[in-house]
Design an enzyme around this catalytic site. Structure first.
Site, PDB file in Angstrom:
ATOM      1  N   TYR A   1     -59.136 -19.915 -13.603  1.00 18.00           N
ATOM      2  CA  TYR A   1     -58.415 -19.012 -13.775  1.00 18.00           C
ATOM      3  C   TYR A   1     -59.434 -17.558 -13.371  1.00 18.00           C
ATOM      4  CZ  TYR A   1     -55.434 -21.690 -16.741  1.00 18.00           C
ATOM      5  OH  TYR A   1     -54.757 -22.891 -17.136  1.00 18.00           O
TER       6      TYR A   1
ATOM      7  N   LYS B   1     -61.155 -26.130 -19.008  1.00 14.70           N
ATOM      8  CA  LYS B   1     -60.877 -27.371 -17.841  1.00 14.70           C
ATOM      9  C   LYS B   1     -61.685 -27.490 -16.819  1.00 14.70           C
ATOM     10  CE  LYS B   1     -55.914 -25.790 -19.117  1.00 14.70           C
ATOM     11  NZ  LYS B   1     -56.318 -24.405 -19.245  1.00 14.70           N
TER      12      LYS B   1
ATOM     13  N   GLY C   1     -60.148 -37.745 -34.531  1.00 12.49           N
ATOM     14  CA  GLY C   1     -60.296 -37.391 -35.982  1.00 12.49           C
ATOM     15  C   GLY C   1     -60.486 -35.568 -36.059  1.00 12.49           C
ATOM     16  N   THR C   2     -60.479 -35.040 -35.024  1.00  8.12           N
ATOM     17  CA  THR C   2     -60.543 -33.709 -35.379  1.00  8.12           C
ATOM     18  C   THR C   2     -59.048 -32.896 -35.114  1.00  8.12           C
ATOM     19  OG1 THR C   2     -60.450 -33.476 -32.716  1.00  8.12           O
ATOM     20  CG2 THR C   2     -62.622 -33.627 -33.759  1.00  8.12           C
TER      21      THR C   2
ATOM     22  N   ASP D   1     -56.844 -20.969 -24.917  1.00  6.18           N
ATOM     23  CA  ASP D   1     -56.598 -22.065 -23.672  1.00  6.18           C
ATOM     24  C   ASP D   1     -57.251 -21.339 -22.362  1.00  6.18           C
ATOM     25  OD1 ASP D   1     -55.867 -24.503 -22.596  1.00  6.18           O
ATOM     26  OD2 ASP D   1     -54.921 -22.977 -21.256  1.00  6.18           O
TER      27      ASP D   1
ATOM     28  N   PRO E   1     -55.506 -26.488 -33.297  1.00  2.95           N
ATOM     29  CA  PRO E   1     -54.370 -25.452 -33.964  1.00  2.95           C
ATOM     30  C   PRO E   1     -53.083 -25.421 -33.118  1.00  2.95           C
ATOM     31  CG  PRO E   1     -56.578 -24.318 -33.782  1.00  2.95           C
ATOM     32  CD  PRO E   1     -56.574 -25.654 -33.161  1.00  2.95           C
TER      33      PRO E   1
ATOM     34  N   GLY F   1     -51.799 -21.389 -29.601  1.00  3.04           N
ATOM     35  CA  GLY F   1     -52.629 -20.709 -29.120  1.00  3.04           C
ATOM     36  C   GLY F   1     -52.350 -19.683 -28.070  1.00  3.04           C
ATOM     37  N   LEU F   2     -53.439 -18.903 -27.368  1.00  7.60           N
ATOM     38  CA  LEU F   2     -53.378 -17.790 -26.424  1.00  7.60           C
ATOM     39  C   LEU F   2     -53.565 -18.634 -25.104  1.00  7.60           C
ATOM     40  CD1 LEU F   2     -52.663 -15.008 -25.608  1.00  7.60           C
ATOM     41  CD2 LEU F   2     -55.147 -14.621 -25.872  1.00  7.60           C
ATOM     42  N   GLY F   3     -52.689 -18.648 -24.060  1.00 12.75           N
ATOM     43  CA  GLY F   3     -52.906 -19.046 -22.953  1.00 12.75           C
ATOM     44  C   GLY F   3     -53.282 -17.775 -22.033  1.00 12.75           C
TER      45      GLY F   3
ATOM     46  N   HIS G   1     -58.378 -30.652 -15.342  1.00 12.62           N
ATOM     47  CA  HIS G   1     -57.219 -29.921 -14.795  1.00 12.62           C
ATOM     48  C   HIS G   1     -56.111 -30.783 -14.240  1.00 12.62           C
ATOM     49  CE1 HIS G   1     -56.643 -25.141 -14.669  1.00 12.62           C
ATOM     50  NE2 HIS G   1     -55.631 -25.868 -14.710  1.00 12.62           N
TER      51      HIS G   1
END
Ligand code: A2P
Length: 326
Positions: A55, A84, A16-17, A50, A20, A23-25, A118
């Site tokens: 990372y 993640k 239900g959400t 993201d 977008p 996006g930006l990785g 992940h």
């Protein structure tokens, strides 16, 4: 003043959400650069970032988000944050703590929009800070991703996370989650680009109302190991058919690749820290590829993978195989 929302369509998630579609990785975004990149991206109109614990730059992403909110560029509820759970936190008793670590990196945020597992594989590793995996010697442990996912479901109940999903899962693993867990994954984040169109898995996800997030939608042209076995091979950005399409639309090959994913209904997160390329990558909503061009790009598939995962003896749940059934 809060800038107008950009015209970035949303993808309806099965809980239900809405996520977008663009996006930006931040994978491989160097520390020291990523905070400025996220700030610039938000000012340009990006509303989806993201990230991932592994990372090693989640703190900078969090700082940029907090600064953007504090300075009035955006409200928290206008931003969508994906991050993640790394592979060393698959033991169910570690999941809540791992989520808190990511949450604590964002000073003005008390929830994550979408938390992804992940990878289905469980590794052993130090958890005192993100240490990138030594791919030659991953120490594998044997937590079942079903138990990990069930612990992630509790994060939704606790309100720490709005949605949960997975990354790098194959269709058998997704089916096993759907058969055994309560919350259907909202997305599967996988590698997709013109040289890895991933048709079967994309179709499976879309048929099952699981959105596909495409990482490395440009085939990561700058990754040093890219096609190391063939020094004459071209990167996607040098592909002649794509260059011709780019010329026709007065766009770049990167924009053609992103547009290809948008028209497939994917959610795309191209990574860059370069301000001009941040702008360029977002300018993909003012043209459309013809269906014949979509077919031409689809036919470029070479099953070429930028991201590999260790497959040594003893590893359980390696996902990148077609006939996997565990
Ligand atoms: P940079 O950060 O220097 O811009 P992917 O998202 O497919 O993994 O690709 C990421 C890589 O592609 C990064 O190294 C990034 O470098 C580069 N890149 C991102 N956008 C563009 C673009 N529009 N043109 C050329 N290279 C790009």
């Amino acid at each position: 003043m809060i800038p107008e929302f950009p015209v970035v369509p949303g993808r309806d998630l099965n809980d239900g959400t809405v996520m977008p579609q663009f996006g930006l990785g931040t994978w491989l975004s160097p520390k020291g650069d990523v905070e400025a990149a996220v700030l610039t991206a938000i000012q340009l109109g990006y509303r989806h970032v993201d990230a991932a614990w592994v990372y090693g730059n989640e703190g900078e992403v969090g700082n940029a988000v907090a600064k953007s909110i504090k300075d009035g560029f955006v409200k928290r509820e206008q931003l969508y944050l994906t991050t993640k759970l790394w592979n060393i936190f698959h033991d169910p008793k570690d999941v809540d703590r791992a989520c808190d670590m990511s949450l604590n990196e964002s000073p003005l945020t008390d929830y994550i929009d979408c938390y992804l597992m992940h990878c289905p594989m469980h590794f052993v590793g130090p958890d005192d800070g993100p240490a990138l995996l030594d791919e030659s010697k991953p120490a594998c442990a044997d937590a079942d991703y079903l138990d990990t996912y069930k612990a992630m479901e509790k994060l939704v109940q606790a309100g720490k996370v709005k949605s949960i999903g997975v990354s790098n899962f194959n269709q058998f693993q997704l089916q096993r989650i759907m058969n055994n867990c309560t919350i259907k994954p909202v997305v599967n984040q996988i590698e997709v680009h013109p040289y890895l169109t991933n048709d079967a898995l994309v179709n499976f996800c879309q048929e099952n109302d699981i959105q596909v997030m495409a990482y490395s939608p440009l085939g990561n042209p700058s990754k040093p190991v890219t096609r190391v076995w063939d020094e004459n091979a071209k990167t996607i950005l040098q592909d002649e058919k794509l260059l011709a399409m780019a010329k026709k639309y007065n766009k770049t090959v990167a924009q053609i690749c992103i547009r290809f994913g948008i028209q497939r209904g994917l959610i795309l997160i191209p990574k860059t820290t370069n301000p001009a390329r941040l702008q360029e990558n977002a300018e993909v909503f003012d043209f459309a590829l013809e269906s014949g061009e979509m077919d031409t790009i689809s036919a470029m598939n070479q099953n070429f993978r930028v991201v590999e995962l260790p497959q040594n003896a003893g590893v359980r749940y390696y996902p990148f195989v077609d006939n996997y059934s565990e």
